[in-house]
Design a protein around this motif. Structure first.
Motif, PDB file in Angstrom:
ATOM      1  N   ASP A  98       4.222 -16.230   1.984  1.00 39.39           N
ATOM      2  CA  ASP A  98       4.906 -17.362   1.343  1.00 39.39           C
ATOM      3  C   ASP A  98       4.037 -18.016   0.269  1.00 39.39           C
ATOM      4  OD1 ASP A  98       2.982 -18.544   2.902  1.00 39.39           O
ATOM      5  OD2 ASP A  98       4.345 -19.884   3.977  1.00 39.39           O
ATOM      6  N   GLU A  99       3.051 -17.261  -0.264  1.00 41.85           N
ATOM      7  CA  GLU A  99       2.195 -17.786  -1.330  1.00 41.85           C
ATOM      8  C   GLU A  99       2.270 -16.866  -2.548  1.00 41.85           C
ATOM      9  OE1 GLU A  99      -1.735 -19.000  -0.361  1.00 41.85           O
ATOM     10  OE2 GLU A  99      -1.116 -20.127   1.424  1.00 41.85           O
ATOM     11  N   PRO A 100       3.326 -17.005  -3.345  1.00 42.02           N
ATOM     12  CA  PRO A 100       3.514 -16.096  -4.477  1.00 42.02           C
ATOM     13  C   PRO A 100       2.561 -16.325  -5.643  1.00 42.02           C
ATOM     14  CG  PRO A 100       5.233 -17.777  -4.450  1.00 42.02           C
ATOM     15  CD  PRO A 100       4.460 -17.948  -3.181  1.00 42.02           C
ATOM     16  N   PHE A 101       1.828 -17.448  -5.644  1.00 42.17           N
ATOM     17  CA  PHE A 101       0.886 -17.724  -6.722  1.00 42.17           C
ATOM     18  C   PHE A 101      -0.531 -17.431  -6.230  1.00 42.17           C
ATOM     19  CE2 PHE A 101       4.528 -20.627  -7.202  1.00 42.17           C
ATOM     20  CZ  PHE A 101       5.039 -20.130  -8.397  1.00 42.17           C
ATOM     21  N   ILE A 102      -0.815 -16.162  -6.060  1.00 44.44           N
ATOM     22  CA  ILE A 102      -2.082 -15.743  -5.462  1.00 44.44           C
ATOM     23  C   ILE A 102      -3.241 -15.987  -6.426  1.00 44.44           C
ATOM     24  CG2 ILE A 102      -3.397 -13.728  -4.689  1.00 44.44           C
ATOM     25  CD1 ILE A 102      -0.777 -12.604  -3.597  1.00 44.44           C
ATOM     26  N   ASP A 103      -4.284 -16.605  -5.890  1.00 44.61           N
ATOM     27  CA  ASP A 103      -5.520 -16.815  -6.634  1.00 44.61           C
ATOM     28  C   ASP A 103      -6.462 -15.668  -6.279  1.00 44.61           C
ATOM     29  OD1 ASP A 103      -7.873 -17.627  -7.781  1.00 44.61           O
ATOM     30  OD2 ASP A 103      -7.806 -19.662  -6.999  1.00 44.61           O
ATOM     31  N   ALA A 104      -6.803 -14.839  -7.252  1.00 49.34           N
ATOM     32  CA  ALA A 104      -7.607 -13.646  -6.982  1.00 49.34           C
ATOM     33  C   ALA A 104      -9.050 -13.980  -6.613  1.00 49.34           C
ATOM     34  CB  ALA A 104      -7.581 -12.725  -8.195  1.00 49.34           C
ATOM     35  N   GLU A 105      -9.573 -15.102  -7.113  1.00 45.52           N
ATOM     36  CA  GLU A 105     -11.001 -15.394  -6.938  1.00 45.52           C
ATOM     37  C   GLU A 105     -11.433 -15.493  -5.472  1.00 45.52           C
ATOM     38  OE1 GLU A 105     -14.451 -18.599  -8.312  1.00 45.52           O
ATOM     39  OE2 GLU A 105     -12.375 -18.897  -8.939  1.00 45.52           O
ATOM     40  N   PRO A 106     -10.759 -16.278  -4.618  1.00 44.82           N
ATOM     41  CA  PRO A 106     -11.212 -16.331  -3.224  1.00 44.82           C
ATOM     42  C   PRO A 106     -11.058 -14.998  -2.496  1.00 44.82           C
ATOM     43  CG  PRO A 106      -9.170 -17.555  -3.504  1.00 44.82           C
ATOM     44  CD  PRO A 106      -9.661 -17.231  -4.874  1.00 44.82           C
ATOM     45  N   LEU A 107     -10.025 -14.217  -2.853  1.00 45.69           N
ATOM     46  CA  LEU A 107      -9.866 -12.904  -2.234  1.00 45.69           C
ATOM     47  C   LEU A 107     -11.020 -11.988  -2.634  1.00 45.69           C
ATOM     48  CD1 LEU A 107      -6.029 -12.296  -2.697  1.00 45.69           C
ATOM     49  CD2 LEU A 107      -7.220 -13.204  -0.699  1.00 45.69           C
ATOM     50  N   ALA A 108     -11.418 -12.064  -3.891  1.00 43.62           N
ATOM     51  CA  ALA A 108     -12.544 -11.255  -4.356  1.00 43.62           C
ATOM     52  C   ALA A 108     -13.829 -11.623  -3.613  1.00 43.62           C
ATOM     53  CB  ALA A 108     -12.724 -11.434  -5.859  1.00 43.62           C
ATOM     54  N   LYS A 109     -14.018 -12.908  -3.322  1.00 45.07           N
ATOM     55  CA  LYS A 109     -15.204 -13.343  -2.580  1.00 45.07           C
ATOM     56  C   LYS A 109     -15.231 -12.747  -1.174  1.00 45.07           C
ATOM     57  CE  LYS A 109     -16.036 -17.792  -4.896  1.00 45.07           C
ATOM     58  NZ  LYS A 109     -16.060 -19.273  -4.725  1.00 45.07           N
TER      59      LYS A 109
END
Length: 241
Positions: A98-109
């Motif tokens: 339910d989070e369609p505006f994914i922020d790539a930066e924390p996932l990359a971390k």
């Protein structure tokens, strides 16, 4: 190291039924989330895992990849573990449907934690953000986490931890952000381990990992997810497009 994203997706929702199939600028919420995960270019593959024929068909009919859950599951970890059991993967990142505006930066971390963990000391990685507002700290819906000097989780709780018996000693409070990256084996172990008293009491699945000796590396972030939990959230999301 093969790294995939898995998006657990339930059709039923207590607060907002069928929210993942709501229209968001001409596409459903779940399809936008799926496409956003692909567009981060962080993953070797992306899958939606669901117990719903409607969601499954939505992803497949739009050229995506979906896996149908065979069993009923109480937690997202259980649902993901069943889905990836026979996949050739090293690390699995749980992306919220339910989070369609994914922020790539924390996932990359989170992913970088595993790339630099040559001795495989980390079973899971997850996010935390500092909170200073007293209402946020005392709100049981905000799960708090305390960590050791190497940023490994010591405990998660809905209660205020640590308890400030002494004031002005520099204690920081952290809210757990429920985005995880798992080693495949840690997920499979979770799937076959029983729920113990701490998890049952707090209703926090991450405590099962701690109770059975798994190590959870926490990464500090300022990220605040933009989730769609209510019709009002959906209207806000539509204005962001």
């Amino acid at each position: 190291m093969k790294i995939i994203a898995v998006i657990p997706a339930r059709y039923a929702s207590t607060r907002f039924p069928a929210k993942l199939m709501q229209d968001l600028g001409g596409k459903t919420v779940i399809l936008r989330t799926y496409e956003a995960a692909i567009n981060t270019q962080l993953f070797d593959d992306v899958f939606v895992v669901t117990d719903s024929d409607i969601i499954y068909d939505e992803i497949i009919s739009n050229g995506g990849k979906a896996i149908k859950s065979i069993k009923e599951h109480e937690s997202g970890s259980d649902r993901i573990a069943e889905a990836i059991e026979h996949l050739d993967v090293s690390v699995v990142v749980n992306v919220q449907g339910d989070e369609p505006f994914i922020d790539a930066e924390p996932l990359a971390k989170l992913i970088e934690i595993f790339r630099h963990d040559a001795t495989q000391q980390v079973d899971l990685a997850s996010l935390m953000r500092e909170i200073k507002n007293e209402d946020e700290i005392h709100n049981p819906n905000n799960v708090k986490v305390v960590v050791d000097q190497n940023e490994f989780a010591l405990y998660f709780s809905r209660s205020v931890i640590p308890y400030a018996r002494e004031k002005n000693v520099g204690v920081r409070y952290f809210q757990h952000i429920g985005i995880y990256a798992f080693r495949k084996q840690a997920l499979l172990d979770f799937y076959h381990l029983p729920m113990k008293s701490l998890e049952a009491s707090e209703k926090l699945e991450q405590l099962r990992y701690l109770e059975f000796g798994k190590r959870i590396k926490m990464v500090e972030t300022t990220h605040i997810g933009i989730g769609i939990d209510t019709p009002e959230d959906l209207e806000k999301a539509r204005k962001m497009l």
